[in-house]
Enzyme design. Sequence first.
Site, short mmCIF file in Angstrom:
data_model
loop_
_atom_site.label_atom_id
_atom_site.label_comp_id
_atom_site.label_asym_id
_atom_site.label_seq_id
_atom_site.Cartn_x
_atom_site.Cartn_y
_atom_site.Cartn_z
N ASP A 123 -6.01 8.29 10.51
CA ASP A 123 -4.88 7.86 10.99
C ASP A 123 -4.42 8.30 12.42
O ASP A 123 -4.75 9.49 12.80
CB ASP A 123 -3.65 8.23 9.80
N GLU B 68 0.95 -1.25 0.05
CA GLU B 68 0.02 0.01 -0.08
C GLU B 68 0.97 1.27 0.02
O GLU B 68 1.69 1.52 0.72
CB GLU B 68 -0.77 0.08 1.22
#
Lengths: 271, 427
Positions: free
Chosen positions: A64, A53
Amino acid sequence: MSLQEVFRNCAEQRRSALIGYLPAGFPTVSESVGLFEAMVRGDGHTPGCDIVEVGLPYSDPVMDGSTIQSAAERALRNGFRVRQLFDVVSAVAASGAVPVVMSYWNPIHRYGPDAFARDLRAAGGAGLITPDLVPEEAGEWMEASEEHRLDRIFLVAPSSTEHRLALTASAGTGFLYAASVMGVTGARESVSDSARELVRRTRAHTELPIGVGLGVRTAEHAAEVASFADGVIVGSAFVTRAEREGQDGVCAFAGELGRGVRTASPEPAGG
Amino acid sequence: MTARDLGGAADPDELGSPDSGSHDPDEGGHFGPYGGRFMPEALIAAQDELAAEYDKARRDPEFVAELDRLLRDYAGRPSPLTEAERFSAHAGGARVLLKREDLNHTGSHKINNVLGQALLVKRMGKRRVIAETGAGQHGVATATACALLDLDCVIYMGATDTRRQALNVARMRLLGAEVRPVSTGSATLKDAINEALRDWVTNVADTHYLLGTAAGAHPFPLLVRNLHRVIGTEARQQVLERTGGLPDAVLACVGGGSNAIGIFHGFIDDPGVRLIGAEAGGHGLDSGEHGAALTSGSPGTLHGARSYLLQDEDGQIAEAYSISAGLDYPGVGPEHAWLADSGRAEYRAVTDEEAMEAFRLLSRTEGIIPAVESAHALAAALRVGTELGPEAVLVVNVSGRGDKDMDTAAHYFGLVPEAGITGEDQQ
């Protein structure tokens, strides 16, 4: 190679795929290429990631935790530009792993979804993971990804209803990204039981492979997740190793995780 | 106020589809191409729950009555409409009427929204409330509602803003809230929202995110707008009683845009009434240091909705700037984006300097110290009044009071020795 082929190969080896995340341009574009290559190479005993990724650094990454946030901030401070993403993707493809991009929607919206899909495909990318784009809002992306033959990887979460699992499964291709816990990215002490339950519920709606992410940080976690999921996704822990130990640390960690996904005793739960 | 103001069952129009004249978004929360839900899947269930609960609550006479009661007995509604005669002389002689949201409990319009959402939290059986705040107005209002209704309260506030608005931090803590400074990114409002969203995605089972403006993912823009619609409903009735007619223009400041959307909606079906939003022009649009998403930004997605925003050519969100913390935000609510595109509302940028002049002018001509945010709307009124002349009637929303801005004003005008007297003309 396509995502479908990676998962088929892994299934033939009776193991899960190892999926590793790092932000592109972290800490710089050229250094990030070295880190991605290290993550694919592994430690010399065991190969590393099957799928990579490539994160697109973004100013407002709401999904995040602090590890990936500060890595993205650092990449941006060092001058990362979206067009450089495609060079990084090409390098990952050349290293032998299958690259997918993980990005919040606004940079892609700004670039133009069709142009983004075209350039990602040309760079050798296989698909896109969209943490803040749900199928209902993905009209433009459905078209662009069809047109340029890219996989659409949507997320499912422990809070997703059966209706939403079915909806997301039918809109996605390549694999489904199961967020193991309610929360943001970041290494955790344990992988919650909610991951196993979510994978079980999701399987009822799809033949697609299911990757589990959020909180996986050790070879033991990887082995545990590999026992019930088709893909094991490791992000923040890679960032931490890269920060502390550079390429060597990333190689070693990728090897450890590679052994983790190979030592699990898979539950043949349809995958 | 009546059930009508809440979209209650008394008025079938308010419950209908967008084409029935209710101005509601479509089922997915879209105002034309704007709005929607650009959110992590993990939060969609909570958004659905909130939308469903609100849909039930707005038709429930008990809920409507309880909110009416709190708005009247606790917040002090209706807020008055004040004739600003001496100020009018500076606005080309146009007749200026001030909608006094500054007189509400906690000192701004924010209380309308927090009381409504806090009652919804009780209905949903949640115990914990989180919120973001810029200037501290919404944080104080949220902490207030949580104290009143016995809810746990955590406020996220940019570290830069906690320094700029230290007294509001103290107020929130006094009211029993926990204030968490956010030092990621630009350490201002947008980063506080990011951090609140991270908290919400982790704790969504027992936590409500009490968003402070008519932005974010569906149903927030609809919910917050409807909770503030009382401003416009009252203002329309008051201006009719006072002048016997409708005003030529209604003006309000726009950061996220909640006070503006609330007052605009009272007049949205009156085509002769111009709706004018004043955005933060900061140091001027050419300087690049401003918060004018509508006048100077481009479409994109931020904090859950598609709308206009300030961004660079890569789609990285730009840092906004304004002398007023409440307008220091790079986005704007999606309904404003739609009203701007459709031409129903118009938006103008007002610089720090113009806003501070209007701030001082209202203080000296009317004895009302407005919030610096609201001073942007007042500055726009000075211009619009001059354009329209003495026959015109303008309604300006004074969305908050300026107590919180005294430190800013003291520095700006050199009012106290500590702030350094600049030699500026103090008359």
